[in-house]
Write an enzyme that holds these catalytic residues in place. Structure first.
Site, short mmCIF file in Angstrom:
data_model
loop_
_atom_site.label_atom_id
_atom_site.label_comp_id
_atom_site.label_asym_id
_atom_site.label_seq_id
_atom_site.Cartn_x
_atom_site.Cartn_y
_atom_site.Cartn_z
N CYS A 1 31.64 37.18 47.53
CA CYS A 1 32.23 35.88 47.84
C CYS A 1 32.32 35.67 49.36
O CYS A 1 31.30 35.54 50.02
CB CYS A 1 33.58 35.72 47.15
SG CYS A 1 34.17 34.00 47.14
N HIS B 1 32.16 36.37 41.66
CA HIS B 1 33.08 37.51 41.63
C HIS B 1 32.72 38.42 40.46
O HIS B 1 33.13 38.17 39.33
CB HIS B 1 34.52 37.03 41.47
CG HIS B 1 35.08 36.39 42.69
ND1 HIS B 1 35.66 37.10 43.71
CD2 HIS B 1 35.11 35.09 43.07
CE1 HIS B 1 36.06 36.27 44.66
NE2 HIS B 1 35.73 35.04 44.30
N GLU C 1 33.97 41.22 39.77
CA GLU C 1 35.21 41.83 39.28
C GLU C 1 35.99 40.90 38.35
O GLU C 1 36.93 41.33 37.68
CB GLU C 1 36.08 42.29 40.45
CG GLU C 1 36.83 41.20 41.18
CD GLU C 1 36.01 40.37 42.14
OE1 GLU C 1 36.60 39.51 42.81
OE2 GLU C 1 34.78 40.58 42.23
#
Length: 197
Positions: free
Chosen positions: A79, A178, A180
C-alpha cells in the site's frame, strides 16, 4: 527471517500476524541493528505520504531501505509502502519519496474516493515472480495510485481508470492492495513471495 519496518505509519501487526500464520519467522525493524539477521524486508503502510516519508527519514530507515534494495535483497512494499518507492506524490508534493522507482503517485479523479473493498488484480507481466501468480481479488483501501515511468507492472486493477496495483523490478515487489486483509488470496500471495523472492 523477515523484517517488517516499523515507522509508525503501517498496519504492522496485521502484517506480522499474517506472516506468522504461514509459519514465517518475523522481526520488527526500527534501527540498523535490527537488520542484522533478516533476509527479506517488508515496508507496510497506512497513512499519508508526507508524514510517513518524514518519519522514515528522521529514523534513518530510508537510507537502510535504499541500501537494502541496492544490494539486491528481497523487498516487499504494501500500500503506502509501494507509493513511497516513487519520486513524489500529489498527496505531499513538497516531500521527496525514496526515489527508487521512476514515476509519481496520483490521486483518483472520481467521485467516490477512497477506493475501498475487494477488487480484481490482473497479472499483467508474465515474467519472473508473476509466472507463479494468477488474477485474484484483493482488498484495497487507498485514494492514490502509482504511475510508473518504466514497464514494471505486475498487477493492474480498474477503479474509474485502469491503474497499476502492483509492480516488480528486479528484487522489488510492491502492491497497492493489502495481502494481510485479503483472506486466502493474500495469504497465497505472501507465501509465494516468501518462497520465490
Amino acid at each position: 527471517m523477515i523484517g517488517v519496518v516499523d515507522y509508525k505509519a503501517g498496519n504492522l501487526f496485521s502484517v506480522i500476524n499474517s506472516l506468522k500464520s504461514i509459519g514465517a519467522n518475523v522481526k520488527i525493524v526500527r534501527v540498523m541493528e535490527d537488520m542484522d539477521d533478516i533476509d527479506k524486508l517488508i515496508l507496510p503502510g497506512v497513512g499519508a505520504f508526507g508524514p510517513a516519508m518524514n518519519r522514515l527519514s528522521e529514523s534513518g530507515m530510508s537510507e537502510l531501505i535504499i541500501d537494502w534494495i541496492f544490494k539486491g535483497r528481497p523487498f516487499l512494499g504494501i500500500c503506502l509502502g509501494l507509493q513511497l518507492l516513487f519520486e513524489f506524490s500529489e498527496e505531499s508534493p513538497d516531500v521527496k519519496g525514496l526515489c527508487l522507482l521512476k514515476g509519481s503517485v496520483k490521486r483518483f479523479n472520481c467521485k467516490k474516493v477512497p477506493h475501498i473493498g475487494w477488487n480484481l488484480a490482473r497479472v499483467s507481466k508474465r515474467i519472473d515472480f508473476s509466472k507463479s501468480l494468477k488474477d485474484e481479488y484483493f482488498y484495497f483501501v487507498h485514494s492514490y495510485y502509482v504511475e510508473p515511468e518504466e514497464d514494471i507492472t505486475l498487477f493492474s486493477t480498474e477503479y474509474s481508470i485502469e491503474f497499476v496495483s502492483g509492480i516488480q523490478k528486479e528484487n522489488i515487489v510492491a502492491v497497492q492492495f493489502h495481502p494481510e486483509k485479503s483472506a486466502n488470496s493474500g495469504i497465497n500471495f505472501l507465501k509465494k513471495w516468501i518462497e520465490l523472492c
